[in-house]
Design a protein around this motif. Structure first.
Motif, short mmCIF file in Angstrom:
data_model
loop_
_atom_site.label_atom_id
_atom_site.label_comp_id
_atom_site.label_asym_id
_atom_site.label_seq_id
_atom_site.Cartn_x
_atom_site.Cartn_y
_atom_site.Cartn_z
N SER A 70 10.33 6.93 2.74
CA SER A 70 9.44 6.63 3.47
C SER A 70 8.60 7.93 4.24
CB SER A 70 9.68 5.39 4.46
OG SER A 70 10.83 5.93 5.43
N ARG A 71 9.36 8.85 4.31
CA ARG A 71 8.84 10.12 5.01
C ARG A 71 8.15 10.85 4.17
NH1 ARG A 71 13.97 11.04 4.04
NH2 ARG A 71 14.71 13.02 2.99
N SER A 90 6.34 4.29 -11.37
CA SER A 90 6.50 3.41 -10.55
C SER A 90 7.64 3.75 -9.67
CB SER A 90 6.85 1.90 -11.29
OG SER A 90 8.03 2.24 -12.22
N ALA A 91 7.63 3.15 -8.63
CA ALA A 91 8.87 3.29 -7.37
C ALA A 91 9.28 1.65 -7.18
CB ALA A 91 8.54 3.86 -6.34
N MET A 92 10.63 1.53 -7.63
CA MET A 92 11.02 0.27 -7.35
C MET A 92 11.95 0.20 -5.83
SD MET A 92 10.42 -1.17 -10.03
CE MET A 92 11.44 -2.70 -10.28
N ASN A 93 11.26 -0.47 -4.89
CA ASN A 93 11.90 -0.58 -3.82
C ASN A 93 12.53 -2.06 -3.45
OD1 ASN A 93 11.94 0.94 -0.97
ND2 ASN A 93 11.11 -1.09 -0.41
N PHE A 94 13.62 -2.21 -2.86
CA PHE A 94 14.25 -3.43 -2.59
C PHE A 94 13.48 -4.08 -1.23
CE2 PHE A 94 17.35 -5.94 -0.55
CZ PHE A 94 17.74 -6.87 -1.69
N LEU A 126 1.79 8.33 -2.79
CA LEU A 126 2.85 7.41 -2.46
C LEU A 126 2.37 6.16 -1.56
CD1 LEU A 126 5.91 9.43 -2.47
CD2 LEU A 126 4.92 7.99 -4.35
N THR A 127 1.15 6.36 -0.85
CA THR A 127 0.78 5.63 0.28
C THR A 127 -0.12 4.37 -0.33
OG1 THR A 127 -1.04 6.96 1.01
CG2 THR A 127 1.02 7.25 1.91
N ARG A 128 -0.48 4.71 -1.64
CA ARG A 128 -1.57 3.79 -2.31
C ARG A 128 -1.10 3.43 -3.65
NH1 ARG A 128 -6.35 3.59 0.39
NH2 ARG A 128 -7.45 2.84 -1.54
N LEU A 129 0.23 3.04 -3.86
CA LEU A 129 0.61 2.29 -5.08
C LEU A 129 0.28 0.97 -5.06
CD1 LEU A 129 4.18 3.96 -4.96
CD2 LEU A 129 2.05 4.76 -6.18
N ALA A 147 1.27 -4.78 1.77
CA ALA A 147 1.74 -3.58 2.64
C ALA A 147 3.23 -3.63 1.97
CB ALA A 147 1.92 -4.01 4.00
N TYR A 148 3.43 -2.48 1.89
CA TYR A 148 5.06 -2.17 1.41
C TYR A 148 5.57 -0.82 1.81
CZ TYR A 148 2.57 1.53 -1.22
OH TYR A 148 2.08 2.74 -1.49
N LYS A 149 6.93 -0.87 1.79
CA LYS A 149 7.64 0.33 2.31
C LYS A 149 8.34 1.07 1.16
CE LYS A 149 8.57 -1.64 6.99
NZ LYS A 149 9.69 -2.11 7.74
N LEU A 150 8.85 2.17 1.52
CA LEU A 150 9.43 3.03 0.34
C LEU A 150 10.87 3.51 1.07
CD1 LEU A 150 7.09 5.04 -1.38
CD2 LEU A 150 8.03 2.85 -2.41
N ASP A 151 11.51 2.38 1.65
CA ASP A 151 12.79 2.63 2.43
C ASP A 151 14.06 2.44 1.82
OD1 ASP A 151 12.25 0.20 2.58
OD2 ASP A 151 12.81 -0.03 4.81
N LYS A 152 13.85 1.70 0.47
CA LYS A 152 15.00 1.40 -0.05
C LYS A 152 14.78 1.40 -1.59
CE LYS A 152 16.71 -1.88 3.42
NZ LYS A 152 17.12 -3.11 3.75
N VAL A 153 14.47 2.49 -2.11
CA VAL A 153 14.10 2.82 -3.53
C VAL A 153 15.28 3.01 -4.42
CG1 VAL A 153 12.73 4.47 -4.82
CG2 VAL A 153 11.98 3.90 -2.67
N ALA A 154 15.38 2.12 -5.39
CA ALA A 154 16.53 2.48 -6.28
C ALA A 154 16.49 3.22 -7.52
CB ALA A 154 16.77 1.00 -6.80
N LYS A 155 15.16 3.40 -7.75
CA LYS A 155 14.66 4.44 -8.98
C LYS A 155 13.32 4.51 -9.00
CE LYS A 155 14.85 0.65 -12.29
NZ LYS A 155 15.37 -0.07 -13.51
#
Length: 362
Positions: A70-71, A90-94, A126-129, A147-155
């Motif tokens: 997320s940072r 693609s970024a897969m976030n839980f 990464l802020t406009r996926l 709205a989404y976060k990228l704080d728990k990205v698995a892959k």
């Protein structure tokens, strides 16, 4: 993130699930820690293939983990493709949104880019996926929850699109891969330094100027505040408002057999031409094509989950008054008749769940 051994985030490359033996495509990742290079081939007979090289985050013991991205605000890569290609990142976030099917709890955030034989640098915001619309329907979420976060990205993954070449060996070579963001420790230090500097300047200013001049400066600052606030409010693009309004209305009314383009025009206030251009540019569909996609996606979910519901009942529930027409469209989309699709889901349900859960963890 390259070379791999120097990356602060521990990750390993892995082929996507559809690149398994016997799948619709093949993929081979070269064992080179200095770069990410892979070769793939998509079979001509594959209907909707997707093959990707996945960057699976792992701990020191090799166990899949979720990392906080997320940072970071952007990802840059230097890429070369032979032949020319259009790829997806693609970024897969839980996100805990559904029970039972764990793989659906990973929200995919997508971006697209093109590449050719010449090495070129690509910047991904990464802020406009974008989250694909099928994911919202499968997890039963409102389209407005963008709205989404990228704080728990698995892959992360870099894979093909429908515009990727078929029937020919293709190569993707990535020599630079960097996550870009801010170190908030330095930002905090900068803020403190600026505060001290401005404090000293304020004291100097107060001692050397008359009270009348100070009051005048304060008055000017107060007058500027409404203007600054107006600028901030004007930053939201008008096009995004129209896109959201159109997608929300279609998403809530697609099961209505009487849904027509004129209805969308009347309810959203956006003219026919603009609606058509927006759907084509943003999603790659005409109005009728997009509505059919939503209806067929929901029909597939109902066929898989409701064993007792008749095919005709499901067809009517998603907006089709003609069952024969529904059967024809469904077979064109999935390669099965609705009944055969349901039977296949019954036979492979348990095994498919296991495979998909494995896919979610890389």
């Amino acid at each position: 993130m390259l070379p791999i051994r120097d990356s602060p985030l521990s990750w390993q490359p892995a082929p996507s699930w559809e690149a398994r033996p016997g799948g619709p495509a093949t993929l081979r990742i070269q064992d080179d820690p200095q770069q990410l290079k892979y070769e793939f081939s998509i079979f001509d007979t594959a209907e909707q293939p997707f093959v990707a090289a996945e960057l699976v985050f792992r701990d020191r013991k090799g166990v899949p983990v979720q990392v906080d991205l997320s940072r970071y605000s952007a990802l840059s890569l230097r890429v070369r493709c032979a032949p020319a290609n259009t790829l997806t990142f693609s970024a897969m976030n839980f996100e805990r949104v559904i029970k039972g099917q764990e793989y659906l709890n990973y929200r995919p955030g997508l971006a697209y880019f093109s590449c050719n034989k010449s090495s070129s640098k690509v910047e991904i915001d990464l802020t406009r996926l974008e989250t694909p619309h099928w994911w919202f329907y499968l997890v039963n979420l409102d389209l407005s929850r963008q709205a989404y976060k990228l704080d728990k990205v698995a892959k992360l993954s870099i894979g093909t699109t429908f515009q990727s070449p078929r029937g020919t060996p293709s190569t993707v070579e990535i020599t630079e891969l960097e996550l870009e963001g801010r170190d908030y420790r330095y930002l905090g230090l900068l803020v403190v330094t600026l505060c001290l500097a401005w404090g000293g300047f304020g004291l100097w200013f107060f001692l050397r100027h008359t009270r009348v001049l100070t009051e005048d400066v304060r008055e000017r600052l107060q007058k500027d505040l409404p203007f600054v606030a107006y600028q901030q409010l004007s930053l939201e693009p008008h096009r995004d408002k129209e896109k959201t309004a159109i997608l929300q209305f279609i998403g809530s009314k697609y099961a209505d057999p009487g849904l027509e383009l004129d209805t969308v025009v009347e309810q959203t206030g956006v003219n026919r031409t603009k609606i058509g251009e927006l759907l084509k540019a943003e999603l790659g569909y005409t109005f009728s094509g997009y509505v059919n996609k939503l209806r067929l996606t929901e029909a597939a979910r109902l066929l898989a989950e409701k064993d007792t519901a008749a095919v005709a009942e499901i067809a009517y529930s998603v907006g089709y008054g003609n069952v024969s027409y529904f059967n024809k469209l469904f077979k064109e989309e999935y390669g099965y008749t609705p009944k055969a699709f349901r039977d296949a889901c019954k036979r492979g349900g348990d095994a498919a769940d296991g495979v998909k859960e494995g896919e979610a963890y890389g």
